[in-house]
Design a protein around this motif. Structure first.
Motif, PDB file in Angstrom:
ATOM      1  N   MET A 167       1.030  -1.332   0.062  1.00 46.40           N
ATOM      2  CA  MET A 167      -0.107   0.054   0.043  1.00 46.40           C
ATOM      3  C   MET A 167       1.014   1.497   0.159  1.00 46.40           C
ATOM      4  SD  MET A 167      -2.842  -1.127   2.935  1.00 46.40           S
ATOM      5  CE  MET A 167      -1.440  -1.305   4.066  1.00 46.40           C
ATOM      6  N   PRO A 168       0.671   1.970  -0.999  1.00 47.21           N
ATOM      7  CA  PRO A 168       1.430   3.422  -0.741  1.00 47.21           C
ATOM      8  C   PRO A 168       1.380   3.978   0.444  1.00 47.21           C
ATOM      9  CG  PRO A 168      -0.373   3.737  -2.600  1.00 47.21           C
ATOM     10  CD  PRO A 168      -0.367   2.135  -2.001  1.00 47.21           C
ATOM     11  N   LEU A 169       2.286   4.975   0.956  1.00 49.58           N
ATOM     12  CA  LEU A 169       2.031   5.613   1.844  1.00 49.58           C
ATOM     13  C   LEU A 169       1.496   7.118   1.722  1.00 49.58           C
ATOM     14  CD1 LEU A 169       5.343   4.611   4.201  1.00 49.58           C
ATOM     15  CD2 LEU A 169       2.969   3.881   4.472  1.00 49.58           C
ATOM     16  N   GLU A 170       1.693   7.554   0.348  1.00 47.22           N
ATOM     17  CA  GLU A 170       1.230   8.669  -0.019  1.00 47.22           C
ATOM     18  C   GLU A 170       0.673   8.624  -1.615  1.00 47.22           C
ATOM     19  OE1 GLU A 170       4.297  11.895  -0.538  1.00 47.22           O
ATOM     20  OE2 GLU A 170       5.508  10.417   0.006  1.00 47.22           O
ATOM     21  N   CYS A 171      -0.270   9.654  -1.900  1.00 48.93           N
ATOM     22  CA  CYS A 171      -0.612   9.490  -3.254  1.00 48.93           C
ATOM     23  C   CYS A 171      -1.218  11.017  -3.606  1.00 48.93           C
ATOM     24  CB  CYS A 171      -1.706   8.494  -3.362  1.00 48.93           C
ATOM     25  SG  CYS A 171      -2.299   8.651  -5.262  1.00 48.93           S
ATOM     26  N   PRO A 172      -0.573  11.645  -4.582  1.00 49.79           N
ATOM     27  CA  PRO A 172      -1.100  12.880  -4.782  1.00 49.79           C
ATOM     28  C   PRO A 172      -2.613  12.995  -4.872  1.00 49.79           C
ATOM     29  CG  PRO A 172       0.661  12.222  -6.266  1.00 49.79           C
ATOM     30  CD  PRO A 172       0.226  11.196  -5.793  1.00 49.79           C
ATOM     31  N   GLY A 173      -3.254  14.094  -4.182  1.00 48.03           N
ATOM     32  CA  GLY A 173      -4.572  14.479  -4.189  1.00 48.03           C
ATOM     33  C   GLY A 173      -5.365  13.337  -3.380  1.00 48.03           C
ATOM     34  N   VAL A 174      -4.864  12.483  -2.549  1.00 51.66           N
ATOM     35  CA  VAL A 174      -5.508  11.394  -1.686  1.00 51.66           C
ATOM     36  C   VAL A 174      -5.012  11.659  -0.108  1.00 51.66           C
ATOM     37  CG1 VAL A 174      -6.298   9.237  -1.340  1.00 51.66           C
ATOM     38  CG2 VAL A 174      -5.825   9.961  -3.716  1.00 51.66           C
ATOM     39  N   PRO A 175      -6.179  11.931   0.828  1.00 49.38           N
ATOM     40  CA  PRO A 175      -5.551  12.038   2.120  1.00 49.38           C
ATOM     41  C   PRO A 175      -4.849  10.613   2.480  1.00 49.38           C
ATOM     42  CG  PRO A 175      -7.809  12.634   2.047  1.00 49.38           C
ATOM     43  CD  PRO A 175      -7.509  12.063   0.649  1.00 49.38           C
ATOM     44  N   ALA A 176      -3.648  10.864   3.037  1.00 45.19           N
ATOM     45  CA  ALA A 176      -2.899   9.731   3.462  1.00 45.19           C
ATOM     46  C   ALA A 176      -3.544   8.642   4.348  1.00 45.19           C
ATOM     47  CB  ALA A 176      -1.568  10.193   4.111  1.00 45.19           C
ATOM     48  N   GLU A 177      -4.439   9.206   5.208  1.00 50.85           N
ATOM     49  CA  GLU A 177      -5.102   8.142   6.468  1.00 50.85           C
ATOM     50  C   GLU A 177      -6.191   7.169   5.260  1.00 50.85           C
ATOM     51  OE1 GLU A 177      -7.353  12.109   6.570  1.00 50.85           O
ATOM     52  OE2 GLU A 177      -5.273  11.453   6.393  1.00 50.85           O
ATOM     53  N   LEU A 178      -6.401   7.505   4.253  1.00 44.69           N
ATOM     54  CA  LEU A 178      -7.301   6.671   3.489  1.00 44.69           C
ATOM     55  C   LEU A 178      -6.708   5.450   2.927  1.00 44.69           C
ATOM     56  CD1 LEU A 178      -9.818   9.153   1.564  1.00 44.69           C
ATOM     57  CD2 LEU A 178     -10.288   7.884   3.820  1.00 44.69           C
ATOM     58  N   LEU A 179      -5.282   5.540   2.713  1.00 44.66           N
ATOM     59  CA  LEU A 179      -4.660   4.617   1.987  1.00 44.66           C
ATOM     60  C   LEU A 179      -4.431   3.392   2.457  1.00 44.66           C
ATOM     61  CD1 LEU A 179      -1.992   6.989   0.506  1.00 44.66           C
ATOM     62  CD2 LEU A 179      -3.854   5.990  -0.758  1.00 44.66           C
ATOM     63  N   ASN A 180      -4.492   3.243   3.838  1.00 45.18           N
ATOM     64  CA  ASN A 180      -4.628   2.221   4.537  1.00 45.18           C
ATOM     65  C   ASN A 180      -6.045   1.802   5.177  1.00 45.18           C
ATOM     66  OD1 ASN A 180      -4.489  -0.069   6.485  1.00 45.18           O
ATOM     67  ND2 ASN A 180      -2.159   0.385   7.195  1.00 45.18           N
ATOM     68  N   PRO A 181      -6.911   0.702   4.645  1.00 44.84           N
ATOM     69  CA  PRO A 181      -8.326   0.944   5.109  1.00 44.84           C
ATOM     70  C   PRO A 181      -8.492   0.574   6.683  1.00 44.84           C
ATOM     71  CG  PRO A 181      -7.494  -1.497   3.817  1.00 44.84           C
ATOM     72  CD  PRO A 181      -6.236  -0.231   3.989  1.00 44.84           C
ATOM     73  N   ARG A 182      -7.348  -0.053   7.203  1.00 38.21           N
ATOM     74  CA  ARG A 182      -7.701  -0.378   8.636  1.00 38.21           C
ATOM     75  C   ARG A 182      -7.802   1.051   9.462  1.00 38.21           C
ATOM     76  NH1 ARG A 182      -4.754  -1.711  13.534  1.00 38.21           N
ATOM     77  NH2 ARG A 182      -5.633  -3.685  14.448  1.00 38.21           N
ATOM     78  N   ASN A 183      -7.483   2.091   8.970  1.00 42.52           N
ATOM     79  CA  ASN A 183      -7.355   3.214   9.553  1.00 42.52           C
ATOM     80  C   ASN A 183      -8.633   4.133   9.685  1.00 42.52           C
ATOM     81  OD1 ASN A 183      -4.589   3.026  10.265  1.00 42.52           O
ATOM     82  ND2 ASN A 183      -3.708   4.353   8.307  1.00 42.52           N
ATOM     83  N   THR A 184      -9.403   3.628   8.589  1.00 41.20           N
ATOM     84  CA  THR A 184     -10.771   4.170   8.213  1.00 41.20           C
ATOM     85  C   THR A 184     -11.806   3.605   8.944  1.00 41.20           C
ATOM     86  OG1 THR A 184     -11.280   2.584   6.376  1.00 41.20           O
ATOM     87  CG2 THR A 184      -9.913   4.578   5.793  1.00 41.20           C
ATOM     88  N   TRP A 185     -11.567   2.449   9.678  1.00 45.40           N
ATOM     89  CA  TRP A 185     -12.571   1.787  10.677  1.00 45.40           C
ATOM     90  C   TRP A 185     -12.631   2.468  11.961  1.00 45.40           C
ATOM     91  CZ3 TRP A 185     -15.215  -3.465   9.919  1.00 45.40           C
ATOM     92  CH2 TRP A 185     -15.129  -3.724   8.388  1.00 45.40           C
ATOM     93  N   LYS A 186     -13.876   2.605  12.575  1.00 43.97           N
ATOM     94  CA  LYS A 186     -13.766   3.074  14.012  1.00 43.97           C
ATOM     95  C   LYS A 186     -13.337   2.085  14.685  1.00 43.97           C
ATOM     96  CE  LYS A 186     -17.685   6.221  13.031  1.00 43.97           C
ATOM     97  NZ  LYS A 186     -19.088   6.564  13.385  1.00 43.97           N
ATOM     98  N   ASN A 187     -13.648   0.763  14.537  1.00 41.53           N
ATOM     99  CA  ASN A 187     -13.175  -0.323  15.513  1.00 41.53           C
ATOM    100  C   ASN A 187     -12.370  -1.399  14.695  1.00 41.53           C
ATOM    101  OD1 ASN A 187     -12.997  -2.696  16.806  1.00 41.53           O
ATOM    102  ND2 ASN A 187     -15.018  -2.423  18.027  1.00 41.53           N
ATOM    103  N   THR A 188     -10.897  -1.061  15.119  1.00 43.35           N
ATOM    104  CA  THR A 188     -10.062  -1.873  14.229  1.00 43.35           C
ATOM    105  C   THR A 188     -10.061  -3.309  14.577  1.00 43.35           C
ATOM    106  OG1 THR A 188      -8.389  -1.392  16.007  1.00 43.35           O
ATOM    107  CG2 THR A 188      -8.241  -0.144  14.098  1.00 43.35           C
ATOM    108  N   ASP A 189     -10.553  -3.689  15.797  1.00 40.99           N
ATOM    109  CA  ASP A 189     -10.807  -5.259  15.983  1.00 40.99           C
ATOM    110  C   ASP A 189     -11.843  -5.849  14.947  1.00 40.99           C
ATOM    111  OD1 ASP A 189      -9.039  -5.323  18.120  1.00 40.99           O
ATOM    112  OD2 ASP A 189     -10.532  -5.147  19.508  1.00 40.99           O
ATOM    113  N   GLU A 190     -12.899  -5.123  14.782  1.00 44.59           N
ATOM    114  CA  GLU A 190     -13.869  -5.455  13.504  1.00 44.59           C
ATOM    115  C   GLU A 190     -13.291  -5.502  12.294  1.00 44.59           C
ATOM    116  OE1 GLU A 190     -17.467  -2.865  14.034  1.00 44.59           O
ATOM    117  OE2 GLU A 190     -17.883  -3.708  15.848  1.00 44.59           O
ATOM    118  N   TYR A 191     -12.383  -4.608  11.924  1.00 47.63           N
ATOM    119  CA  TYR A 191     -11.665  -4.836  10.744  1.00 47.63           C
ATOM    120  C   TYR A 191     -10.803  -5.996  10.661  1.00 47.63           C
ATOM    121  CZ  TYR A 191      -8.311  -4.072   7.204  1.00 47.63           C
ATOM    122  OH  TYR A 191      -7.318  -4.350   6.139  1.00 47.63           O
TER     123      TYR A 191
END
Length: 525
Positions: free
Chosen positions: A469-493
């Motif tokens: 997974m890229p750590l950065e991408c032009p025009g995209v918030p970095a936190e979205l690039l790792n799907p685990r970061n987008t879940w409220k509950n990481t255990d559920e992820y």
């Protein structure tokens, strides 16, 4: 006056009713309106309704078990066998049904490269169906039409019904292809996409013997000649992402890859248009005008389409010639691809929005073909369903999967192609909890991959799926690039990710003969 139409295989069509040969767009529109098959929208597109069949009927699709093909077809739930005798009795009754009916005939081609194109003829009971195939397949020049000799014929008669008790079919609907007869029968359904996909299946059978890889993908090309391919099932974004104002469209759905490069099978596009807006998809929006066929789109009292209304189906469609897209490549032929993007609509919401694949991972994910069937694309599908569709096109592949996979692997290696997996599905949670991936961000990631900008960044590897997974991408918030970061509950992820990984392993057990390196490229349990 009776008319006999002879096919390449010797099959004869006896028609006593009125025949309309190769009518123009305007003439076909007039015919459809005269027969009350459709209505005009406020801007001149032709809107037709397909009744209860608003998607494909894969369980009613058959391949005739002719002696010449029996050892080359991957028989099973996708390629259901039909006895030649059953096909002949259906065909005989279908000819009787059409004998005194008004029919519409289109002669054209599948395949933009003259070396590999297939001359086809389509015979329709409905005028709007004939307009559909005229816009979707490759239209011949007057000179080509004069010498046209169809090698495959499609006969589509929605008013004819199969008899399951006599014909051995599952229902009154039947889509059957005979490679010996060089004939496709479509009956009992008004969904126009069956004609398009039947010829795609024919090409998928014929071309490997000619050294050409048939692909369920869209394709575009940059101004410097760099070609990108977008693999994916219906609704994953092939049409939307390939219609890029910054690049030239080769085609939106079906292509071949020969020793000379990539070529479109078709002369038109078949875009899903639920939720269509001028802001998000301007090229498709502008393509909906006179000559375009709209399927199952709801119209208001002034016949203005409401692309957000899914009352009839989620699978609303627009069919239009590829040259309705500005700068489309005509004919649809280009060089070898530089980048391949596998599009997956992950309903689990656990795959990265984009990840770079090793050659072994590319083969693993091509054979897996993981995605979600989206609502409406097949009969009975009302919400996203996780599925594995081998080679991102299993419903249309007559031959065993390894035939296509081996050809792709060789071509990727030969032409040093970069391959990415792109999740156009859900993020922040599974379907019903998370939200659909932002189209603007997906476009930015795709452009970065095509422009080789993602070759310059650092990556981190997902511990379960092994994806870079890229750590950065032009025009995209970095936190979205790792799907685990987008879940409220990481255990559920983590739980959902393990559940999907297990499904990958269960599906891949179908391929015991692949190399250990390809098997090891899958998720870790």
């Amino acid at each position: 006056m009776s008319m006999v139409i002879q096919t390449e295989s010797g099959a004869s069509f006896h028609f006593g009713g009125k025949k309309h040969m190769n009518l123009s767009v305007a003439e076909l529109v007039e015919e459809a309106l005269r027969k009350n098959e459709a209505v005009l929208t406020h801007e001149g597109a032709l809107r037709a309704l397909t009744g209860p069949f608003t998607g494909r009927s894969p369980k009613d699709k058959y391949t005739v078990n002719d002696p010449s093909v029996t050892n080359f077809i991957d028989w099973g739930s996708v390629n259901q066998p039909m006895d030649p005798e059953k096909f002949e009795q259906i065909w005989t009754r279908l000819q009787s049904y059409l004998r005194d009916k008004e029919v519409y005939i289109f002669d054209g081609f599948a395949g933009a490269d003259p070396t590999y194109r297939l001359p086809i003829r389509v015979i329709n009971e409905y005028a709007w169906h004939n307009l559909f195939v005229r816009q979707l397949f490759i239209r011949p020049t007057e000179e080509e039409l004069a010498g046209h000799k169809p090698e495959f014929t499609v006969v589509c008669a929605p008013g004819f019904k199969a008899d399951p008790s006599v014909d051995g079919t599952r229902s009154e609907t039947v889509i059957a292809v005979s490679f010996e007869r060089k004939l496709v029968i479509i009956a009992g359904t008004q969904y126009a996409g069956e004609m398009k996909k039947s010829i795609f299946s024919v090409m998928n059978y014929l071309l490997p013997d000619q050294g050409v890889l048939p692909m369920h993908c869209s394709a575009n090309v940059g101004k410097d000649g760099d070609v990108a391919l977008f693999f994916g099932l219906s609704g994953t974004g092939k049409t939307t992402l390939s219609a890029d104002p910054e690049r030239l469209l080769i085609g939106d759905d079906e292509h071949g890859w020969s020793d000379r490069g990539v070529f479109n099978f078709e002369g038109g596009c078949y875009a899903k248009c639920i939720g269509l807006s001028r802001e998000k998809e301007p090229q498709i929006w502008e393509a909906i005008r006179f000559g375009t066929v709209l399927e199952n789109v709801v119209l208001d009292q002034h016949r203005k389409p409401d692309f957000h209304d899914n009352t009839l189906t989620e699978n609303t469609r627009a069919a239009y010639p590829v040259d309705f897209i500005p700068g489309a490549v005509i004919p649809g032929v280009a060089g070898h691809p530089n980048v391949i993007l596998f599009l997956t609509a992950d309903a689990f919401g656990v795959l990265p929005p984009i990840s770079k694949l090793t050659p072994e991972q590319a083969m693993y994910h091509f054979l897996s073909g993981y995605t979600s069937k989206l609502a409406g694309t097949e009969r009975g599908v009302t919400e996203p369903e996780a599925t594995f569709s081998t080679c991102f096109g299993a419903p249309f592949l007559p031959r065993p999967a390894h035939v296509y996979a081996e050809m792709l692997g060789k071509k990727i290696a030969e032409h040093q192609v970069d391959v990415y997996l792109v999740n156009t599905g859900w993020t922040g949670g599974p379907y019903g909890v998370g939200e659909r991936m932002n189209l603007g961000y997906t476009r930015a990631m795709v452009r970065a991959a095509i422009n080789r900008e993602l070759s310059q960044v650092k990556y981190t590897v997902d511990p379960i799926f092994g994806l870079a997974m890229p750590l950065e991408c032009p025009g995209v918030p970095a936190e979205l690039l790792n799907p685990r970061n987008t879940w409220k509950n990481t255990d559920e992820y983590d739980q959902k990710a393990k559940e999907l990984a297990e499904r990958f392993h269960q599906h891949f057990a179908k391929f015991p003969d692949v190399s250990a390196a390809v098997k090891a490229a899958g998720p870790k349990l």
